[in-house]
Design a protein around this motif. Sequence first.
Motif, PDB file in Angstrom:
ATOM      1  N   ILE A 373       0.932  -1.109  -0.093  1.00 34.10           N
ATOM      2  CA  ILE A 373      -0.025  -0.008  -0.116  1.00 34.10           C
ATOM      3  C   ILE A 373       0.826   1.475  -0.093  1.00 34.10           C
ATOM      4  O   ILE A 373       1.575   1.586   0.953  1.00 34.10           O
ATOM      5  CB  ILE A 373      -0.945  -0.073   1.125  1.00 34.10           C
ATOM      6  N   GLY A 374       0.903   1.881  -1.071  1.00 34.28           N
ATOM      7  CA  GLY A 374       1.964   3.123  -1.305  1.00 34.28           C
ATOM      8  C   GLY A 374       3.341   2.524  -1.050  1.00 34.28           C
ATOM      9  O   GLY A 374       3.791   1.633  -2.024  1.00 34.28           O
ATOM     10  N   THR A 375       4.168   2.837  -0.110  1.00 35.12           N
ATOM     11  CA  THR A 375       5.382   2.317   0.113  1.00 35.12           C
ATOM     12  C   THR A 375       5.464   1.246   1.241  1.00 35.12           C
ATOM     13  O   THR A 375       6.668   1.055   1.737  1.00 35.12           O
ATOM     14  CB  THR A 375       6.492   3.628   0.231  1.00 35.12           C
ATOM     15  N   VAL A 376       4.381   0.873   1.769  1.00 34.94           N
ATOM     16  CA  VAL A 376       4.378   0.188   2.864  1.00 34.94           C
ATOM     17  C   VAL A 376       3.909  -1.237   2.766  1.00 34.94           C
ATOM     18  O   VAL A 376       3.131  -1.529   2.001  1.00 34.94           O
ATOM     19  CB  VAL A 376       3.549   0.816   3.952  1.00 34.94           C
ATOM     20  N   ASP A 377       4.878  -2.228   2.993  1.00 29.18           N
ATOM     21  CA  ASP A 377       4.375  -3.691   2.584  1.00 29.18           C
ATOM     22  C   ASP A 377       3.721  -4.283   3.991  1.00 29.18           C
ATOM     23  O   ASP A 377       3.995  -4.167   5.080  1.00 29.18           O
ATOM     24  CB  ASP A 377       5.499  -4.526   2.783  1.00 29.18           C
ATOM     25  N   VAL A 378       2.246  -4.861   3.550  1.00 33.72           N
ATOM     26  CA  VAL A 378       1.507  -5.370   4.715  1.00 33.72           C
ATOM     27  C   VAL A 378       1.520  -6.814   4.527  1.00 33.72           C
ATOM     28  O   VAL A 378       1.015  -7.200   3.527  1.00 33.72           O
ATOM     29  CB  VAL A 378       0.290  -4.666   4.831  1.00 33.72           C
ATOM     30  N   VAL A 410      -2.868   6.626  -3.041  1.00 29.37           N
ATOM     31  CA  VAL A 410      -1.770   5.582  -3.110  1.00 29.37           C
ATOM     32  C   VAL A 410      -2.150   4.434  -4.088  1.00 29.37           C
ATOM     33  O   VAL A 410      -3.552   4.154  -4.247  1.00 29.37           O
ATOM     34  CB  VAL A 410      -1.576   5.269  -1.703  1.00 29.37           C
ATOM     35  N   GLU A 411      -1.245   3.711  -4.461  1.00 27.43           N
ATOM     36  CA  GLU A 411      -1.541   2.569  -5.304  1.00 27.43           C
ATOM     37  C   GLU A 411      -1.354   1.179  -4.308  1.00 27.43           C
ATOM     38  O   GLU A 411      -0.565   1.084  -3.358  1.00 27.43           O
ATOM     39  CB  GLU A 411      -0.377   2.175  -6.409  1.00 27.43           C
ATOM     40  N   VAL A 412      -2.325   0.341  -4.594  1.00 29.93           N
ATOM     41  CA  VAL A 412      -2.286  -0.963  -4.042  1.00 29.93           C
ATOM     42  C   VAL A 412      -1.740  -2.275  -4.969  1.00 29.93           C
ATOM     43  O   VAL A 412      -2.587  -2.187  -5.918  1.00 29.93           O
ATOM     44  CB  VAL A 412      -3.672  -1.401  -3.270  1.00 29.93           C
ATOM     45  N   ARG A 413      -0.800  -2.748  -4.423  1.00 27.86           N
ATOM     46  CA  ARG A 413      -0.341  -4.099  -5.278  1.00 27.86           C
ATOM     47  C   ARG A 413      -0.403  -5.305  -4.391  1.00 27.86           C
ATOM     48  O   ARG A 413       0.028  -5.181  -3.210  1.00 27.86           O
ATOM     49  CB  ARG A 413       1.244  -3.655  -5.668  1.00 27.86           C
ATOM     50  N   VAL A 414      -0.734  -6.240  -5.063  1.00 29.80           N
ATOM     51  CA  VAL A 414      -0.479  -7.787  -4.251  1.00 29.80           C
ATOM     52  C   VAL A 414       0.450  -8.444  -4.973  1.00 29.80           C
ATOM     53  O   VAL A 414       0.956  -8.499  -6.032  1.00 29.80           O
ATOM     54  CB  VAL A 414      -1.802  -8.379  -4.696  1.00 29.80           C
ATOM     55  N   VAL A 415       1.351  -8.931  -3.993  1.00 32.48           N
ATOM     56  CA  VAL A 415       2.396  -9.808  -4.173  1.00 32.48           C
ATOM     57  C   VAL A 415       2.512 -11.052  -3.765  1.00 32.48           C
ATOM     58  O   VAL A 415       2.101 -11.602  -2.590  1.00 32.48           O
ATOM     59  CB  VAL A 415       3.879  -9.400  -3.683  1.00 32.48           C
ATOM     60  N   THR A 416       2.257 -12.268  -4.758  1.00 35.81           N
ATOM     61  CA  THR A 416       1.727 -13.523  -4.262  1.00 35.81           C
ATOM     62  C   THR A 416       3.017 -14.198  -3.674  1.00 35.81           C
ATOM     63  O   THR A 416       4.091 -14.054  -3.914  1.00 35.81           O
ATOM     64  CB  THR A 416       1.053 -14.458  -5.552  1.00 35.81           C
TER      65      THR A 416
END
Length: 431
Positions: A373-378, A410-416
Motif C-alpha cells: 500500500i503505497g510504500t508500505v508492505d503489509v 496511493v497504489e495497492v499491489r498484491v505480491v503472491t
Amino acid sequence: MGDSAVSGAARTSEARGSLAHLGGCTCGGCPHGAREGHRLAVAAFRSLRDEFAAGRGLPAGVAHSAFASRQWVSEELTQSAGLVADRGRAEGDAWLAGLWPRTVGAVWGSVVVLLLVQALTAIGAGWSSARTGGLLAAAVVGAALTAAAWFHRGRGGVLAPVIGEDNRLSTSRAVAAAWVLFVAYAVLVLAGRLAAASDHRERDALIAGLDLARGVGVVTVLAVVCAIAVLVRRVVGLRVLGQRLQKVRADRPRAADLLTDDSGRGTFADIQYVVIGAVALVFAAVRLARRPDQLPDLPWGLAVVVLVSAATYVAGKYAEGGRPVVLSVVRSREAGDLDGPIRTGDDIEIRGAGFVPPGAQGADRLARMVVRIGTVDVRVPLVPVTGGFSNPTDAVLTVPVPVDVEPGRVEVRVVTAAGVETHGYAIDVTD
C-alpha cells in the motif's frame, strides 16, 4: 484465564521445539525420522489452527482487541506453518534419497518380467535368437539405467531426468523418456541379432530393417516428443520470468504430477497426452515383438494421432496460468459500522483473481503473501476457520491500512507467494 492461556501458549512452543527435534534429528538415537516429524508437525498445526478458529487459546493481553487478536493468531500460525514446511522439505529430501534403490528394483523387475514372458511364449515355439537379443538388450538398458540411478541417487535415481525444476514429475519429459528408452531398446535388439547372425542375407535383412522408410512413423513421433520436452521447458521458463505464469516448488514429486496441474487437479491436456502416448507405445512394442527384425512400423494414422495429442498438450501449456489482477479495493465494513472513506487503521478488501497460485494453498505459502500500500508492505493475516482459512483466498484479501501510509492517493499491489506482483490499483486514503 489469562495465566492458563499463556501457559497453553508456552506448551505450544515446547511442542514445536520437540517436533523440530523429531523431524530434523540426526543424532542416530532418535526413533523418529523425517516422515514422522512431518506427520506430527502437520497434526500440531491443524490442532492449533482449529483451536484458534474456535476462539480458544488467545492470551488475555490481545483478547480485548480484534485487530491485535488477528495479528497474534496470524503470527502464531505462520510460525507453526513454517515448521510444517521445514519438516515437509526434510521429508521430501529423505524420500528422494531413498527412492533410487526402488527405481533400480523396478527396472530389474521389468527385466525379470520380460524373461518370464519370453520363456512362456517359447513353449511350443522354441527359443530363438530374437528372444536372446531382446533379453540382452533389456539387460543393457537396465545396466545403463542402474548407472544413471547411482549417479543421481540423491535426486530420485532413474526418475531424476524427468523431475522438473519445480520438484514435480514433468509430463513432457516422462513421455519423451519413455519413447527414447523404447527406441534405444529396439535398436539394441537389432544390434544383438546382427552380432549373432552368421548368414550374410540375414545380416542384410537386419540392416534393411533400420531403413527410414520402415521406421519413419516411430522416428517422427520420437522427434516430436523430444522437441516438445525441450519446448515446454523453454515456454514455462519464459512465462515464469515474464510473470505470466506462477510456479511454486513442491516438497517432492508424485506420480499424480503426470496427470494433474500444480494444485493437484486433473488436466485434460496432460491426461490425453499421457494416455495416447502410452497407447501408441504399447502398439509399437507389440509390433516389435511380432517383427523383431526391423524398427516398429508405426502406422501413419496412429503417428498423426500422437502428433495431434502433442499439439494439444503444447497449446494447453500456453493457455494455462495468468498474471494475478486486482479488480477493485473497497473498505471492509463490519456489522453496525457507518459507511465512509478509507482511513488509516481501516481494513480494506481487495477483490481480484489469481492471488493464490496453484500449489500454494498451504499455510506457509499463504503467509508469504504481501500487499503493498503505497510504500508500505503489509503481510496478509491468516484468518483460520475449521479446516482452512477464510483469508487470504484466491479472489479476496483483507488487510489493514497501516498508520504509516500517508493520506492521499496511493497504489495497492498484491505480491503472491510465487513472487508475482499485480499492477497497481489507486485508492484514496483520508485522515
